[in-house]
Design an enzyme around this catalytic site. Structure first.
Site, PDB file in Angstrom:
ATOM      1  N   HIS A   1       0.811  -1.214   0.000  1.00 48.37           N
ATOM      2  CA  HIS A   1       0.000   0.000   0.000  1.00 48.37           C
ATOM      3  C   HIS A   1       0.847   1.268   0.000  1.00 48.37           C
ATOM      4  O   HIS A   1       0.358   2.341  -0.332  1.00 48.37           O
ATOM      5  CB  HIS A   1      -0.999  -0.012   1.162  1.00 48.37           C
ATOM      6  CG  HIS A   1      -0.421   0.235   2.511  1.00 48.37           C
ATOM      7  ND1 HIS A   1      -0.164  -0.782   3.405  1.00 48.37           N
ATOM      8  CD2 HIS A   1      -0.065   1.374   3.146  1.00 48.37           C
ATOM      9  CE1 HIS A   1       0.316  -0.267   4.529  1.00 48.37           C
ATOM     10  NE2 HIS A   1       0.390   1.036   4.401  1.00 48.37           N
TER      11      HIS A   1
ATOM     12  N   LEU B   1      -7.157 -23.948  -0.714  1.00 43.07           N
ATOM     13  CA  LEU B   1      -7.700 -25.244  -0.309  1.00 43.07           C
ATOM     14  C   LEU B   1      -9.159 -25.380  -0.710  1.00 43.07           C
ATOM     15  O   LEU B   1      -9.601 -26.465  -1.066  1.00 43.07           O
ATOM     16  CB  LEU B   1      -7.540 -25.425   1.202  1.00 43.07           C
ATOM     17  CG  LEU B   1      -8.093 -26.710   1.824  1.00 43.07           C
ATOM     18  CD1 LEU B   1      -7.424 -27.948   1.190  1.00 43.07           C
ATOM     19  CD2 LEU B   1      -7.867 -26.716   3.334  1.00 43.07           C
ATOM     20  N   GLY B   2      -9.912 -24.287  -0.628  1.00 42.28           N
ATOM     21  CA  GLY B   2     -11.306 -24.340  -1.060  1.00 42.28           C
ATOM     22  C   GLY B   2     -12.296 -24.672   0.027  1.00 42.28           C
ATOM     23  O   GLY B   2     -13.217 -25.463  -0.197  1.00 42.28           O
TER      24      GLY B   2
ATOM     25  N   GLY C   1       3.487   6.549   8.180  1.00 39.01           N
ATOM     26  CA  GLY C   1       4.886   6.716   7.805  1.00 39.01           C
ATOM     27  C   GLY C   1       5.743   5.548   8.244  1.00 39.01           C
ATOM     28  O   GLY C   1       6.812   5.299   7.687  1.00 39.01           O
ATOM     29  N   ASN C   2       5.296   4.799   9.269  1.00 39.64           N
ATOM     30  CA  ASN C   2       5.984   3.588   9.685  1.00 39.64           C
ATOM     31  C   ASN C   2       5.717   2.421   8.740  1.00 39.64           C
ATOM     32  O   ASN C   2       6.429   1.408   8.779  1.00 39.64           O
ATOM     33  CB  ASN C   2       5.547   3.159  11.093  1.00 39.64           C
ATOM     34  CG  ASN C   2       6.315   3.849  12.193  1.00 39.64           C
ATOM     35  OD1 ASN C   2       5.762   4.642  12.945  1.00 39.64           O
ATOM     36  ND2 ASN C   2       7.613   3.564  12.288  1.00 39.64           N
ATOM     37  N   SER C   3       4.688   2.523   7.918  1.00 38.74           N
ATOM     38  CA  SER C   3       4.319   1.422   7.022  1.00 38.74           C
ATOM     39  C   SER C   3       5.513   0.954   6.206  1.00 38.74           C
ATOM     40  O   SER C   3       6.197   1.747   5.560  1.00 38.74           O
ATOM     41  CB  SER C   3       3.224   1.874   6.052  1.00 38.74           C
ATOM     42  OG  SER C   3       1.988   1.894   6.670  1.00 38.74           O
TER      43      SER C   3
ATOM     44  N   ASP D   1       0.080  -7.503   1.262  1.00 40.80           N
ATOM     45  CA  ASP D   1       0.568  -6.147   1.502  1.00 40.80           C
ATOM     46  C   ASP D   1       2.086  -6.077   1.533  1.00 40.80           C
ATOM     47  O   ASP D   1       2.677  -5.314   2.294  1.00 40.80           O
ATOM     48  CB  ASP D   1      -0.005  -5.567   2.797  1.00 40.80           C
ATOM     49  CG  ASP D   1       0.081  -4.044   2.828  1.00 40.80           C
ATOM     50  OD1 ASP D   1       0.204  -3.442   1.751  1.00 40.80           O
ATOM     51  OD2 ASP D   1       0.038  -3.461   3.924  1.00 40.80           O
TER      52      ASP D   1
END
Length: 504
Positions: free
Chosen positions: A152, A310-311, A253-255, A182
């Protein structure tokens, strides 16, 4: 009819939020990737956290050596991109924001991506692209410039700039990103860069000290510390990532920045926070480094990521369900539905099975299952230990790639309400065809225990305690044999869920 079960405010709400489709559903607002980074020189002896003054009887570690050694491998990432904004009036925009606030707290307020809009915000019909700027963090994993960050952070990026601690600024190329986990991989053209070293999720302990380095609010190389609050945390966003929960202060900002253990090893990528304000409130989440490495390896090798599937749809096993299925303790992942033609059906899995182990690893919470599948690859064969109708069985399944096509799933008088509080009648042939079920009973009225548990008129009762039902007499017989509780498999729209009901 909507495709989601609209249970009333009860204990079933959380059970429904915890249920998730295995193998790939954007397991939920989060994500993975790459080739092994070069191992840096051994951490000098001083890098071991030195004890400082006791705090409440526990010695707090000194992270200064780790920060000095590995801080230079943490980078600030600046992104220039575009976003679509509405030309509508401010009144319309206010209405859109109000709509977001009216969403259920578990959805509208749970995970605010750093720098992103609140869930539910709308964009006007006369939208246009407007330049945007954002910042995040990342960390160098190879001396030739490969960097890990969040997907992101670089989403929609037209230009990505990496700033090193020596104040150099380098243009970066996005090698690939995986919104499902992510995780993104970017690269700068440079040599002999400082790198981090990796730890293992399996070695991380709850209560262990950890620290984050990143750029909260643009303040570069900021260090914050705390402890591991929980492992394998499943979030209500349909994600298969087994998050690390910490109380480390994480802010916008830490992302994409690293989460270090006390030995100076990266154990996670800081990704999300729980917040009602948009800022830190004591609960932060990091993507395990094992997941990130797997995604990195795929992106570096092929430029894309493939996830295994796996479903099945699973849900938590609470005490009432454990009593209903005669389990010795409320553990495992309860299978509420099986995708027709999918790997799980081919392996013999059935609704009502409780998955207790996969490849010898215990499944304590339902979220443990998608977490294990997330670390597997399409084509992998897995051994599944299930609890079925009072005994254990072992099944073998071969996982497939997310996106692989599979086949789609295919009169008595009303009963008195009895102990359950349900009035039921068998489904007509056209009704069975409409919902894709071979059997089942229509709920004509729900009162008493069933109504309190969330069963509603119009629901379809498919099974009792894992046994499919075709007649009202079967339901009466199953209830008569049950002692404390029964587990009803209910279908509402396209969704299925087990509903535990205490008797008497």
């Amino acid at each position: 009819m909507k495709n989601t079960l609209q249970w009333p405010a009860s204990r079933l709400v959380m059970a429904l939020l915890a249920a998730g489709a295995l193998g790939g559903a954007g397991v939920s607002a989060v994500h993975l990737g790459l080739a092994h980074a070069q191992t840096p020189p051994a951490l000098v002896a001083a890098a071991s956290p030195a004890a400082s003054a006791p705090v409440g009887g526990v010695q707090a570690p000194d992270f200064s050596a780790i920060t000095e050694r590995y801080g230079p491998a943490v980078v600030n990432i600046s992104v220039v991109g575009t976003t679509r904004v509405s030309n509508e009036s401010n009144d319309d925009d206010d209405d859109a924001d109000a709509g977001a606030q009216e969403m259920p707290p578990a959805i509208a307020e749970f995970f605010r991506r750093f720098g992103g809009p609140m869930p539910g915000q709308r964009q006007g019909p006369r939208a246009q692209e407007t330049p945007t700027r954002g910042q995040g963090s990342g960390f160098i994993v190879s001396a030739d410039g490969v960097i890990l960050t969040n997907a992101h952070v670089v989403k929609g990026a037209k230009e990505v700039t990496v700033k090193l601690t020596d104040r150099r600024e380098l243009r970066a190329k996005v090698l690939g990103s995986d919104p499902r986990t992510d995780v993104a991989v970017i690269k700068v053209e440079a040599k002999n860069l400082p790198v981090v070293k990796f730890g293992r999720m399996a070695d991380l302990k709850v209560g262990e000290w950890v620290l984050a380095i990143g750029s909260p609010f643009g303040f570069e190389n900021t260090v914050t510390a705390g402890v591991v609050s929980a492992k394998g945390r499943t979030l209500p966003d349909d994600s298969a990532v087994p998050f690390i929960q910490t109380d480390v202060a994480i802010n916008p900002g830490n992302s994409g920045g690293p989460l270090f253990n006390g030995r100076g090893e990266v154990v996670g990528i800081n990704s999300q926070i729980y917040s009602r304000t948009g800022g830190y409130q004591g609960v932060s989440f990091a993507i395990p480094v094992d997941v990130a490495i797997r995604i990195r390896d795929q992106i570096v090798a092929t430029g894309k990521v493939e996830h295994a599937r796996l479903g099945v749809v699973v849900q938590e096993v609470n005490q009432t369900l454990a009593d209903s299925f005669k389990l010795d303790r409320p553990e495992g992942a309860l299978v509420s539905s099986v995708e027709k033609g999918g790997p799980a059906e081919r392996a013999g899995l059935q609704p009502g099975d409780v998955i207790r182990q996969v490849n010898g690893q215990r499944i304590v919470s339902s979220g443990d299952l998608p977490a294990l599948i997330a670390l597997a690859s399409p084509g992998d064969k897995i051994s599944i230990d299930v609890w079925r109708k009072g005994s254990s069985e072992t099944l073998q399944a071969q996982l497939v790639k997310v996106g692989d096509k599979s086949a789609k799933a295919e009169g008595d008088k009303p009963a008195d309400q009895g102990k359950l509080g349900l009035a039921l009648r068998p489904l007509q042939p056209q009704e069975r065809e409409q919902i894709g079920a071979e059997s089942g009973l229509l709920v004509q009225d729900a009162r008493g225990a069933a109504a309190r548990a969330g069963v509603q008129q119009g629901d379809v009762l498919l099974a009792v305690n894992g046994t499919n039902v075709r007649s009202v007499d079967q339901v009466r017989e199953a209830v008569a044999k049950s002692d404390k509780s029964v587990a009803l498999l209910i279908q509402r729209g396209d969704q299925r869920i087990f509903v535990p009901i205490r008797l008497g």
